[in-house]
Design an enzyme around this catalytic site. Structure first.
Site, short mmCIF file in Angstrom:
data_model
loop_
_atom_site.label_atom_id
_atom_site.label_comp_id
_atom_site.label_asym_id
_atom_site.label_seq_id
_atom_site.Cartn_x
_atom_site.Cartn_y
_atom_site.Cartn_z
CG LEU A 1 -7.28 1.87 14.71
CD1 LEU A 1 -6.78 3.00 13.82
CD2 LEU A 1 -8.06 2.41 15.90
CB ALA A 2 -11.86 -3.25 13.60
CE1 TYR B 1 1.47 -10.46 7.44
CE2 TYR B 1 2.85 -8.81 8.48
CZ TYR B 1 1.82 -9.73 8.56
OH TYR B 1 1.16 -9.91 9.75
CD GLN C 1 -3.05 0.76 2.32
OE1 GLN C 1 -2.70 0.21 3.36
NE2 GLN C 1 -4.28 1.25 2.16
CD GLN D 1 -3.59 5.24 9.43
OE1 GLN D 1 -2.70 4.59 8.88
NE2 GLN D 1 -4.88 5.07 9.12
N GLY E 1 -0.94 -0.44 12.58
CA GLY E 1 -0.74 -0.49 11.13
C GLY E 1 -1.07 0.86 10.54
#
EC number: 1.1.1.-
Length: 372
Positions: free
Chosen positions: A251-252, A124, A97, A334, A328
């Site tokens: 944060l699911a 990963y 990402q 963030q 993450g």
């Protein structure tokens, strides 16, 4: 289900002295890493030991706080390994990402904020995440003794000989394999990930019966909407055999971030083709109910002077049995926001926790309250 290890400093160097991360080739011998049954998806967390081994039932160290950064450090379970209560994960982000440059920015921010735990896995980004992590460590030149690097083993390749951890695919052989890794000087500790409490207890019993090394931690999903395992099952293991929790997805997968309150943004993880399952979860009836509860939690966050993500991460940290929460992040802003949860933790009083529980309505039943 998955497994964890803690490596010594010389594990990060090849025989000619060049720095490198442990790979599946040297994490276990070919005889140890063979085909494994799907049930035992064993992961190895490879972490740097920050001190000599201490018998797990004689640990007296409590949570400590770094003066310069405010980061808090806890023992990994009842082992002697000290880890930052917040760690940086690389799932989805590193090698996928985000760019390598952003990955370096994130690791730098985390390290300078007192984070000493960095988590990855050989699966990963098809191995790219491990390589990127290793390259950044080499470039930054941080003291190896100041870091805890964790990786996971199992889904490493397509061939049967490239996957798994155990000779015979049973818990006894997994424990034997992990003991072999530690006895060879490749690690100091090992633990599990996504194992049931019964399986962890069996591994511990096998280790004691055959004079082998038991696991010290379990890596488990834990957030406002996923509580049963960490709050009911793991506390008993923590107090009985010293197994701590290293939790992920606070944060699911971004659901608790607030970004999905009005649907699925095109730039979000849930918009990716490979995360169709997440999108379906968000737009489901249960997902809509969760968004309503998050809106009800927002006034509490405002009252505490924090964001909803910070409240969610601090809520995870308030659990006594949680050694570290893996964050993450896909951008520096963030990560900085989530690291701010450290400042919210002292505000997580029993009154606030009860208020959150009343809104969520999902507090699992437990025979004993292990929290302080």
């Amino acid at each position: 289900m998955q497994v964890s290890i803690a490596c010594t400093e010389h594990n990060l160097k090849s025989r000619n002295g060049e720095d490198r991360l442990i790979s599946k080739q040297n994490a276990a011998t070919p005889n140890v890493v063979n085909a494994a049954r799907a049930k035992f998806r064993t992961v190895a967390i490879i972490a740097r030991s920050l001190g000599t081994f201490t018998p797990q039932h004689h640990i007296s160290l409590k949570e400590s706080t770094a003066k310069q950064t405010g980061m808090k450090y806890r023992n990994l379970g009842k082992s002697g390994l000290r880890v930052s209560c917040l760690g940086l994960g690389t799932w989805v982000t590193f090698g996928g990402q985000i760019s390598d440059e952003v990955a370096e920015q994130l690791m730098t921010i985390a390290y300078e904020s007192g984070v000493n735990l960095f988590d990855t896995a050989e699966v990963y980004a098809a191995g790219k995440a491990e390589v990127i992590l290793g390259n950044i460590l080499k470039k930054k030149g941080w003291r190896r003794s100041s870091l805890v690097i964790t990786t996971k083993l199992y889904w490493g390749g397509k061939a049967e000989t490239e996957r798994g951890l155990s000779r015979k695919h049973i818990i006894e052989e997994i424990v034997r394999a992990m003991t072999h890794v530690i006895n060879q000087g490749m690690a100091m500790y090992w633990g599990t990930s996504r194992w049931s409490a019964m399986e962890i207890m069996e591994a511990y019993s096998v280790a004691r019966q055959f004079n082998m090394i038991p696991p010290v931690c379990e890596q488990a999903e834990y957030h406002l909407f996923q509580r049963e395992k960490v709050e009911v099952q793991l506390p008993e293991l923590y107090h009985k055999i010293g197994v701590g929790a290293m939790t992920w997805s606070p944060l699911a997968c971004g659901i608790i971030s607030g970004k999905y309150g009005n649907g699925v943004p095109e730039s979000s993880r849930a918009a990716l083709k490979c995360y169709q399952w997440l999108k379906e979860k968000i737009i489901s009836e249960e997902g809509r109910k969760q968004q309503v509860k998050l809106k009800d939690l927002s006034p509490i966050a405002e009252r505490l002077g924090c964001t909803l993500p910070q409240l969610a991460v601090a809520w995870c940290l308030r659990n006594e049995g949680v050694s570290s929460v893996l964050l993450g992040s896909s951008n520096p802003e963030q990560l900085i926001e989530n690291l701010g949860a450290i400042q919210v933790l002292p505000k997580m009083t029993s009154h606030i926790v009860n208020e959150i529980d009343n809104i969520l309505g999902n507090k699992p039943y437990s025979k004993k309250d292990y929290r302080s």
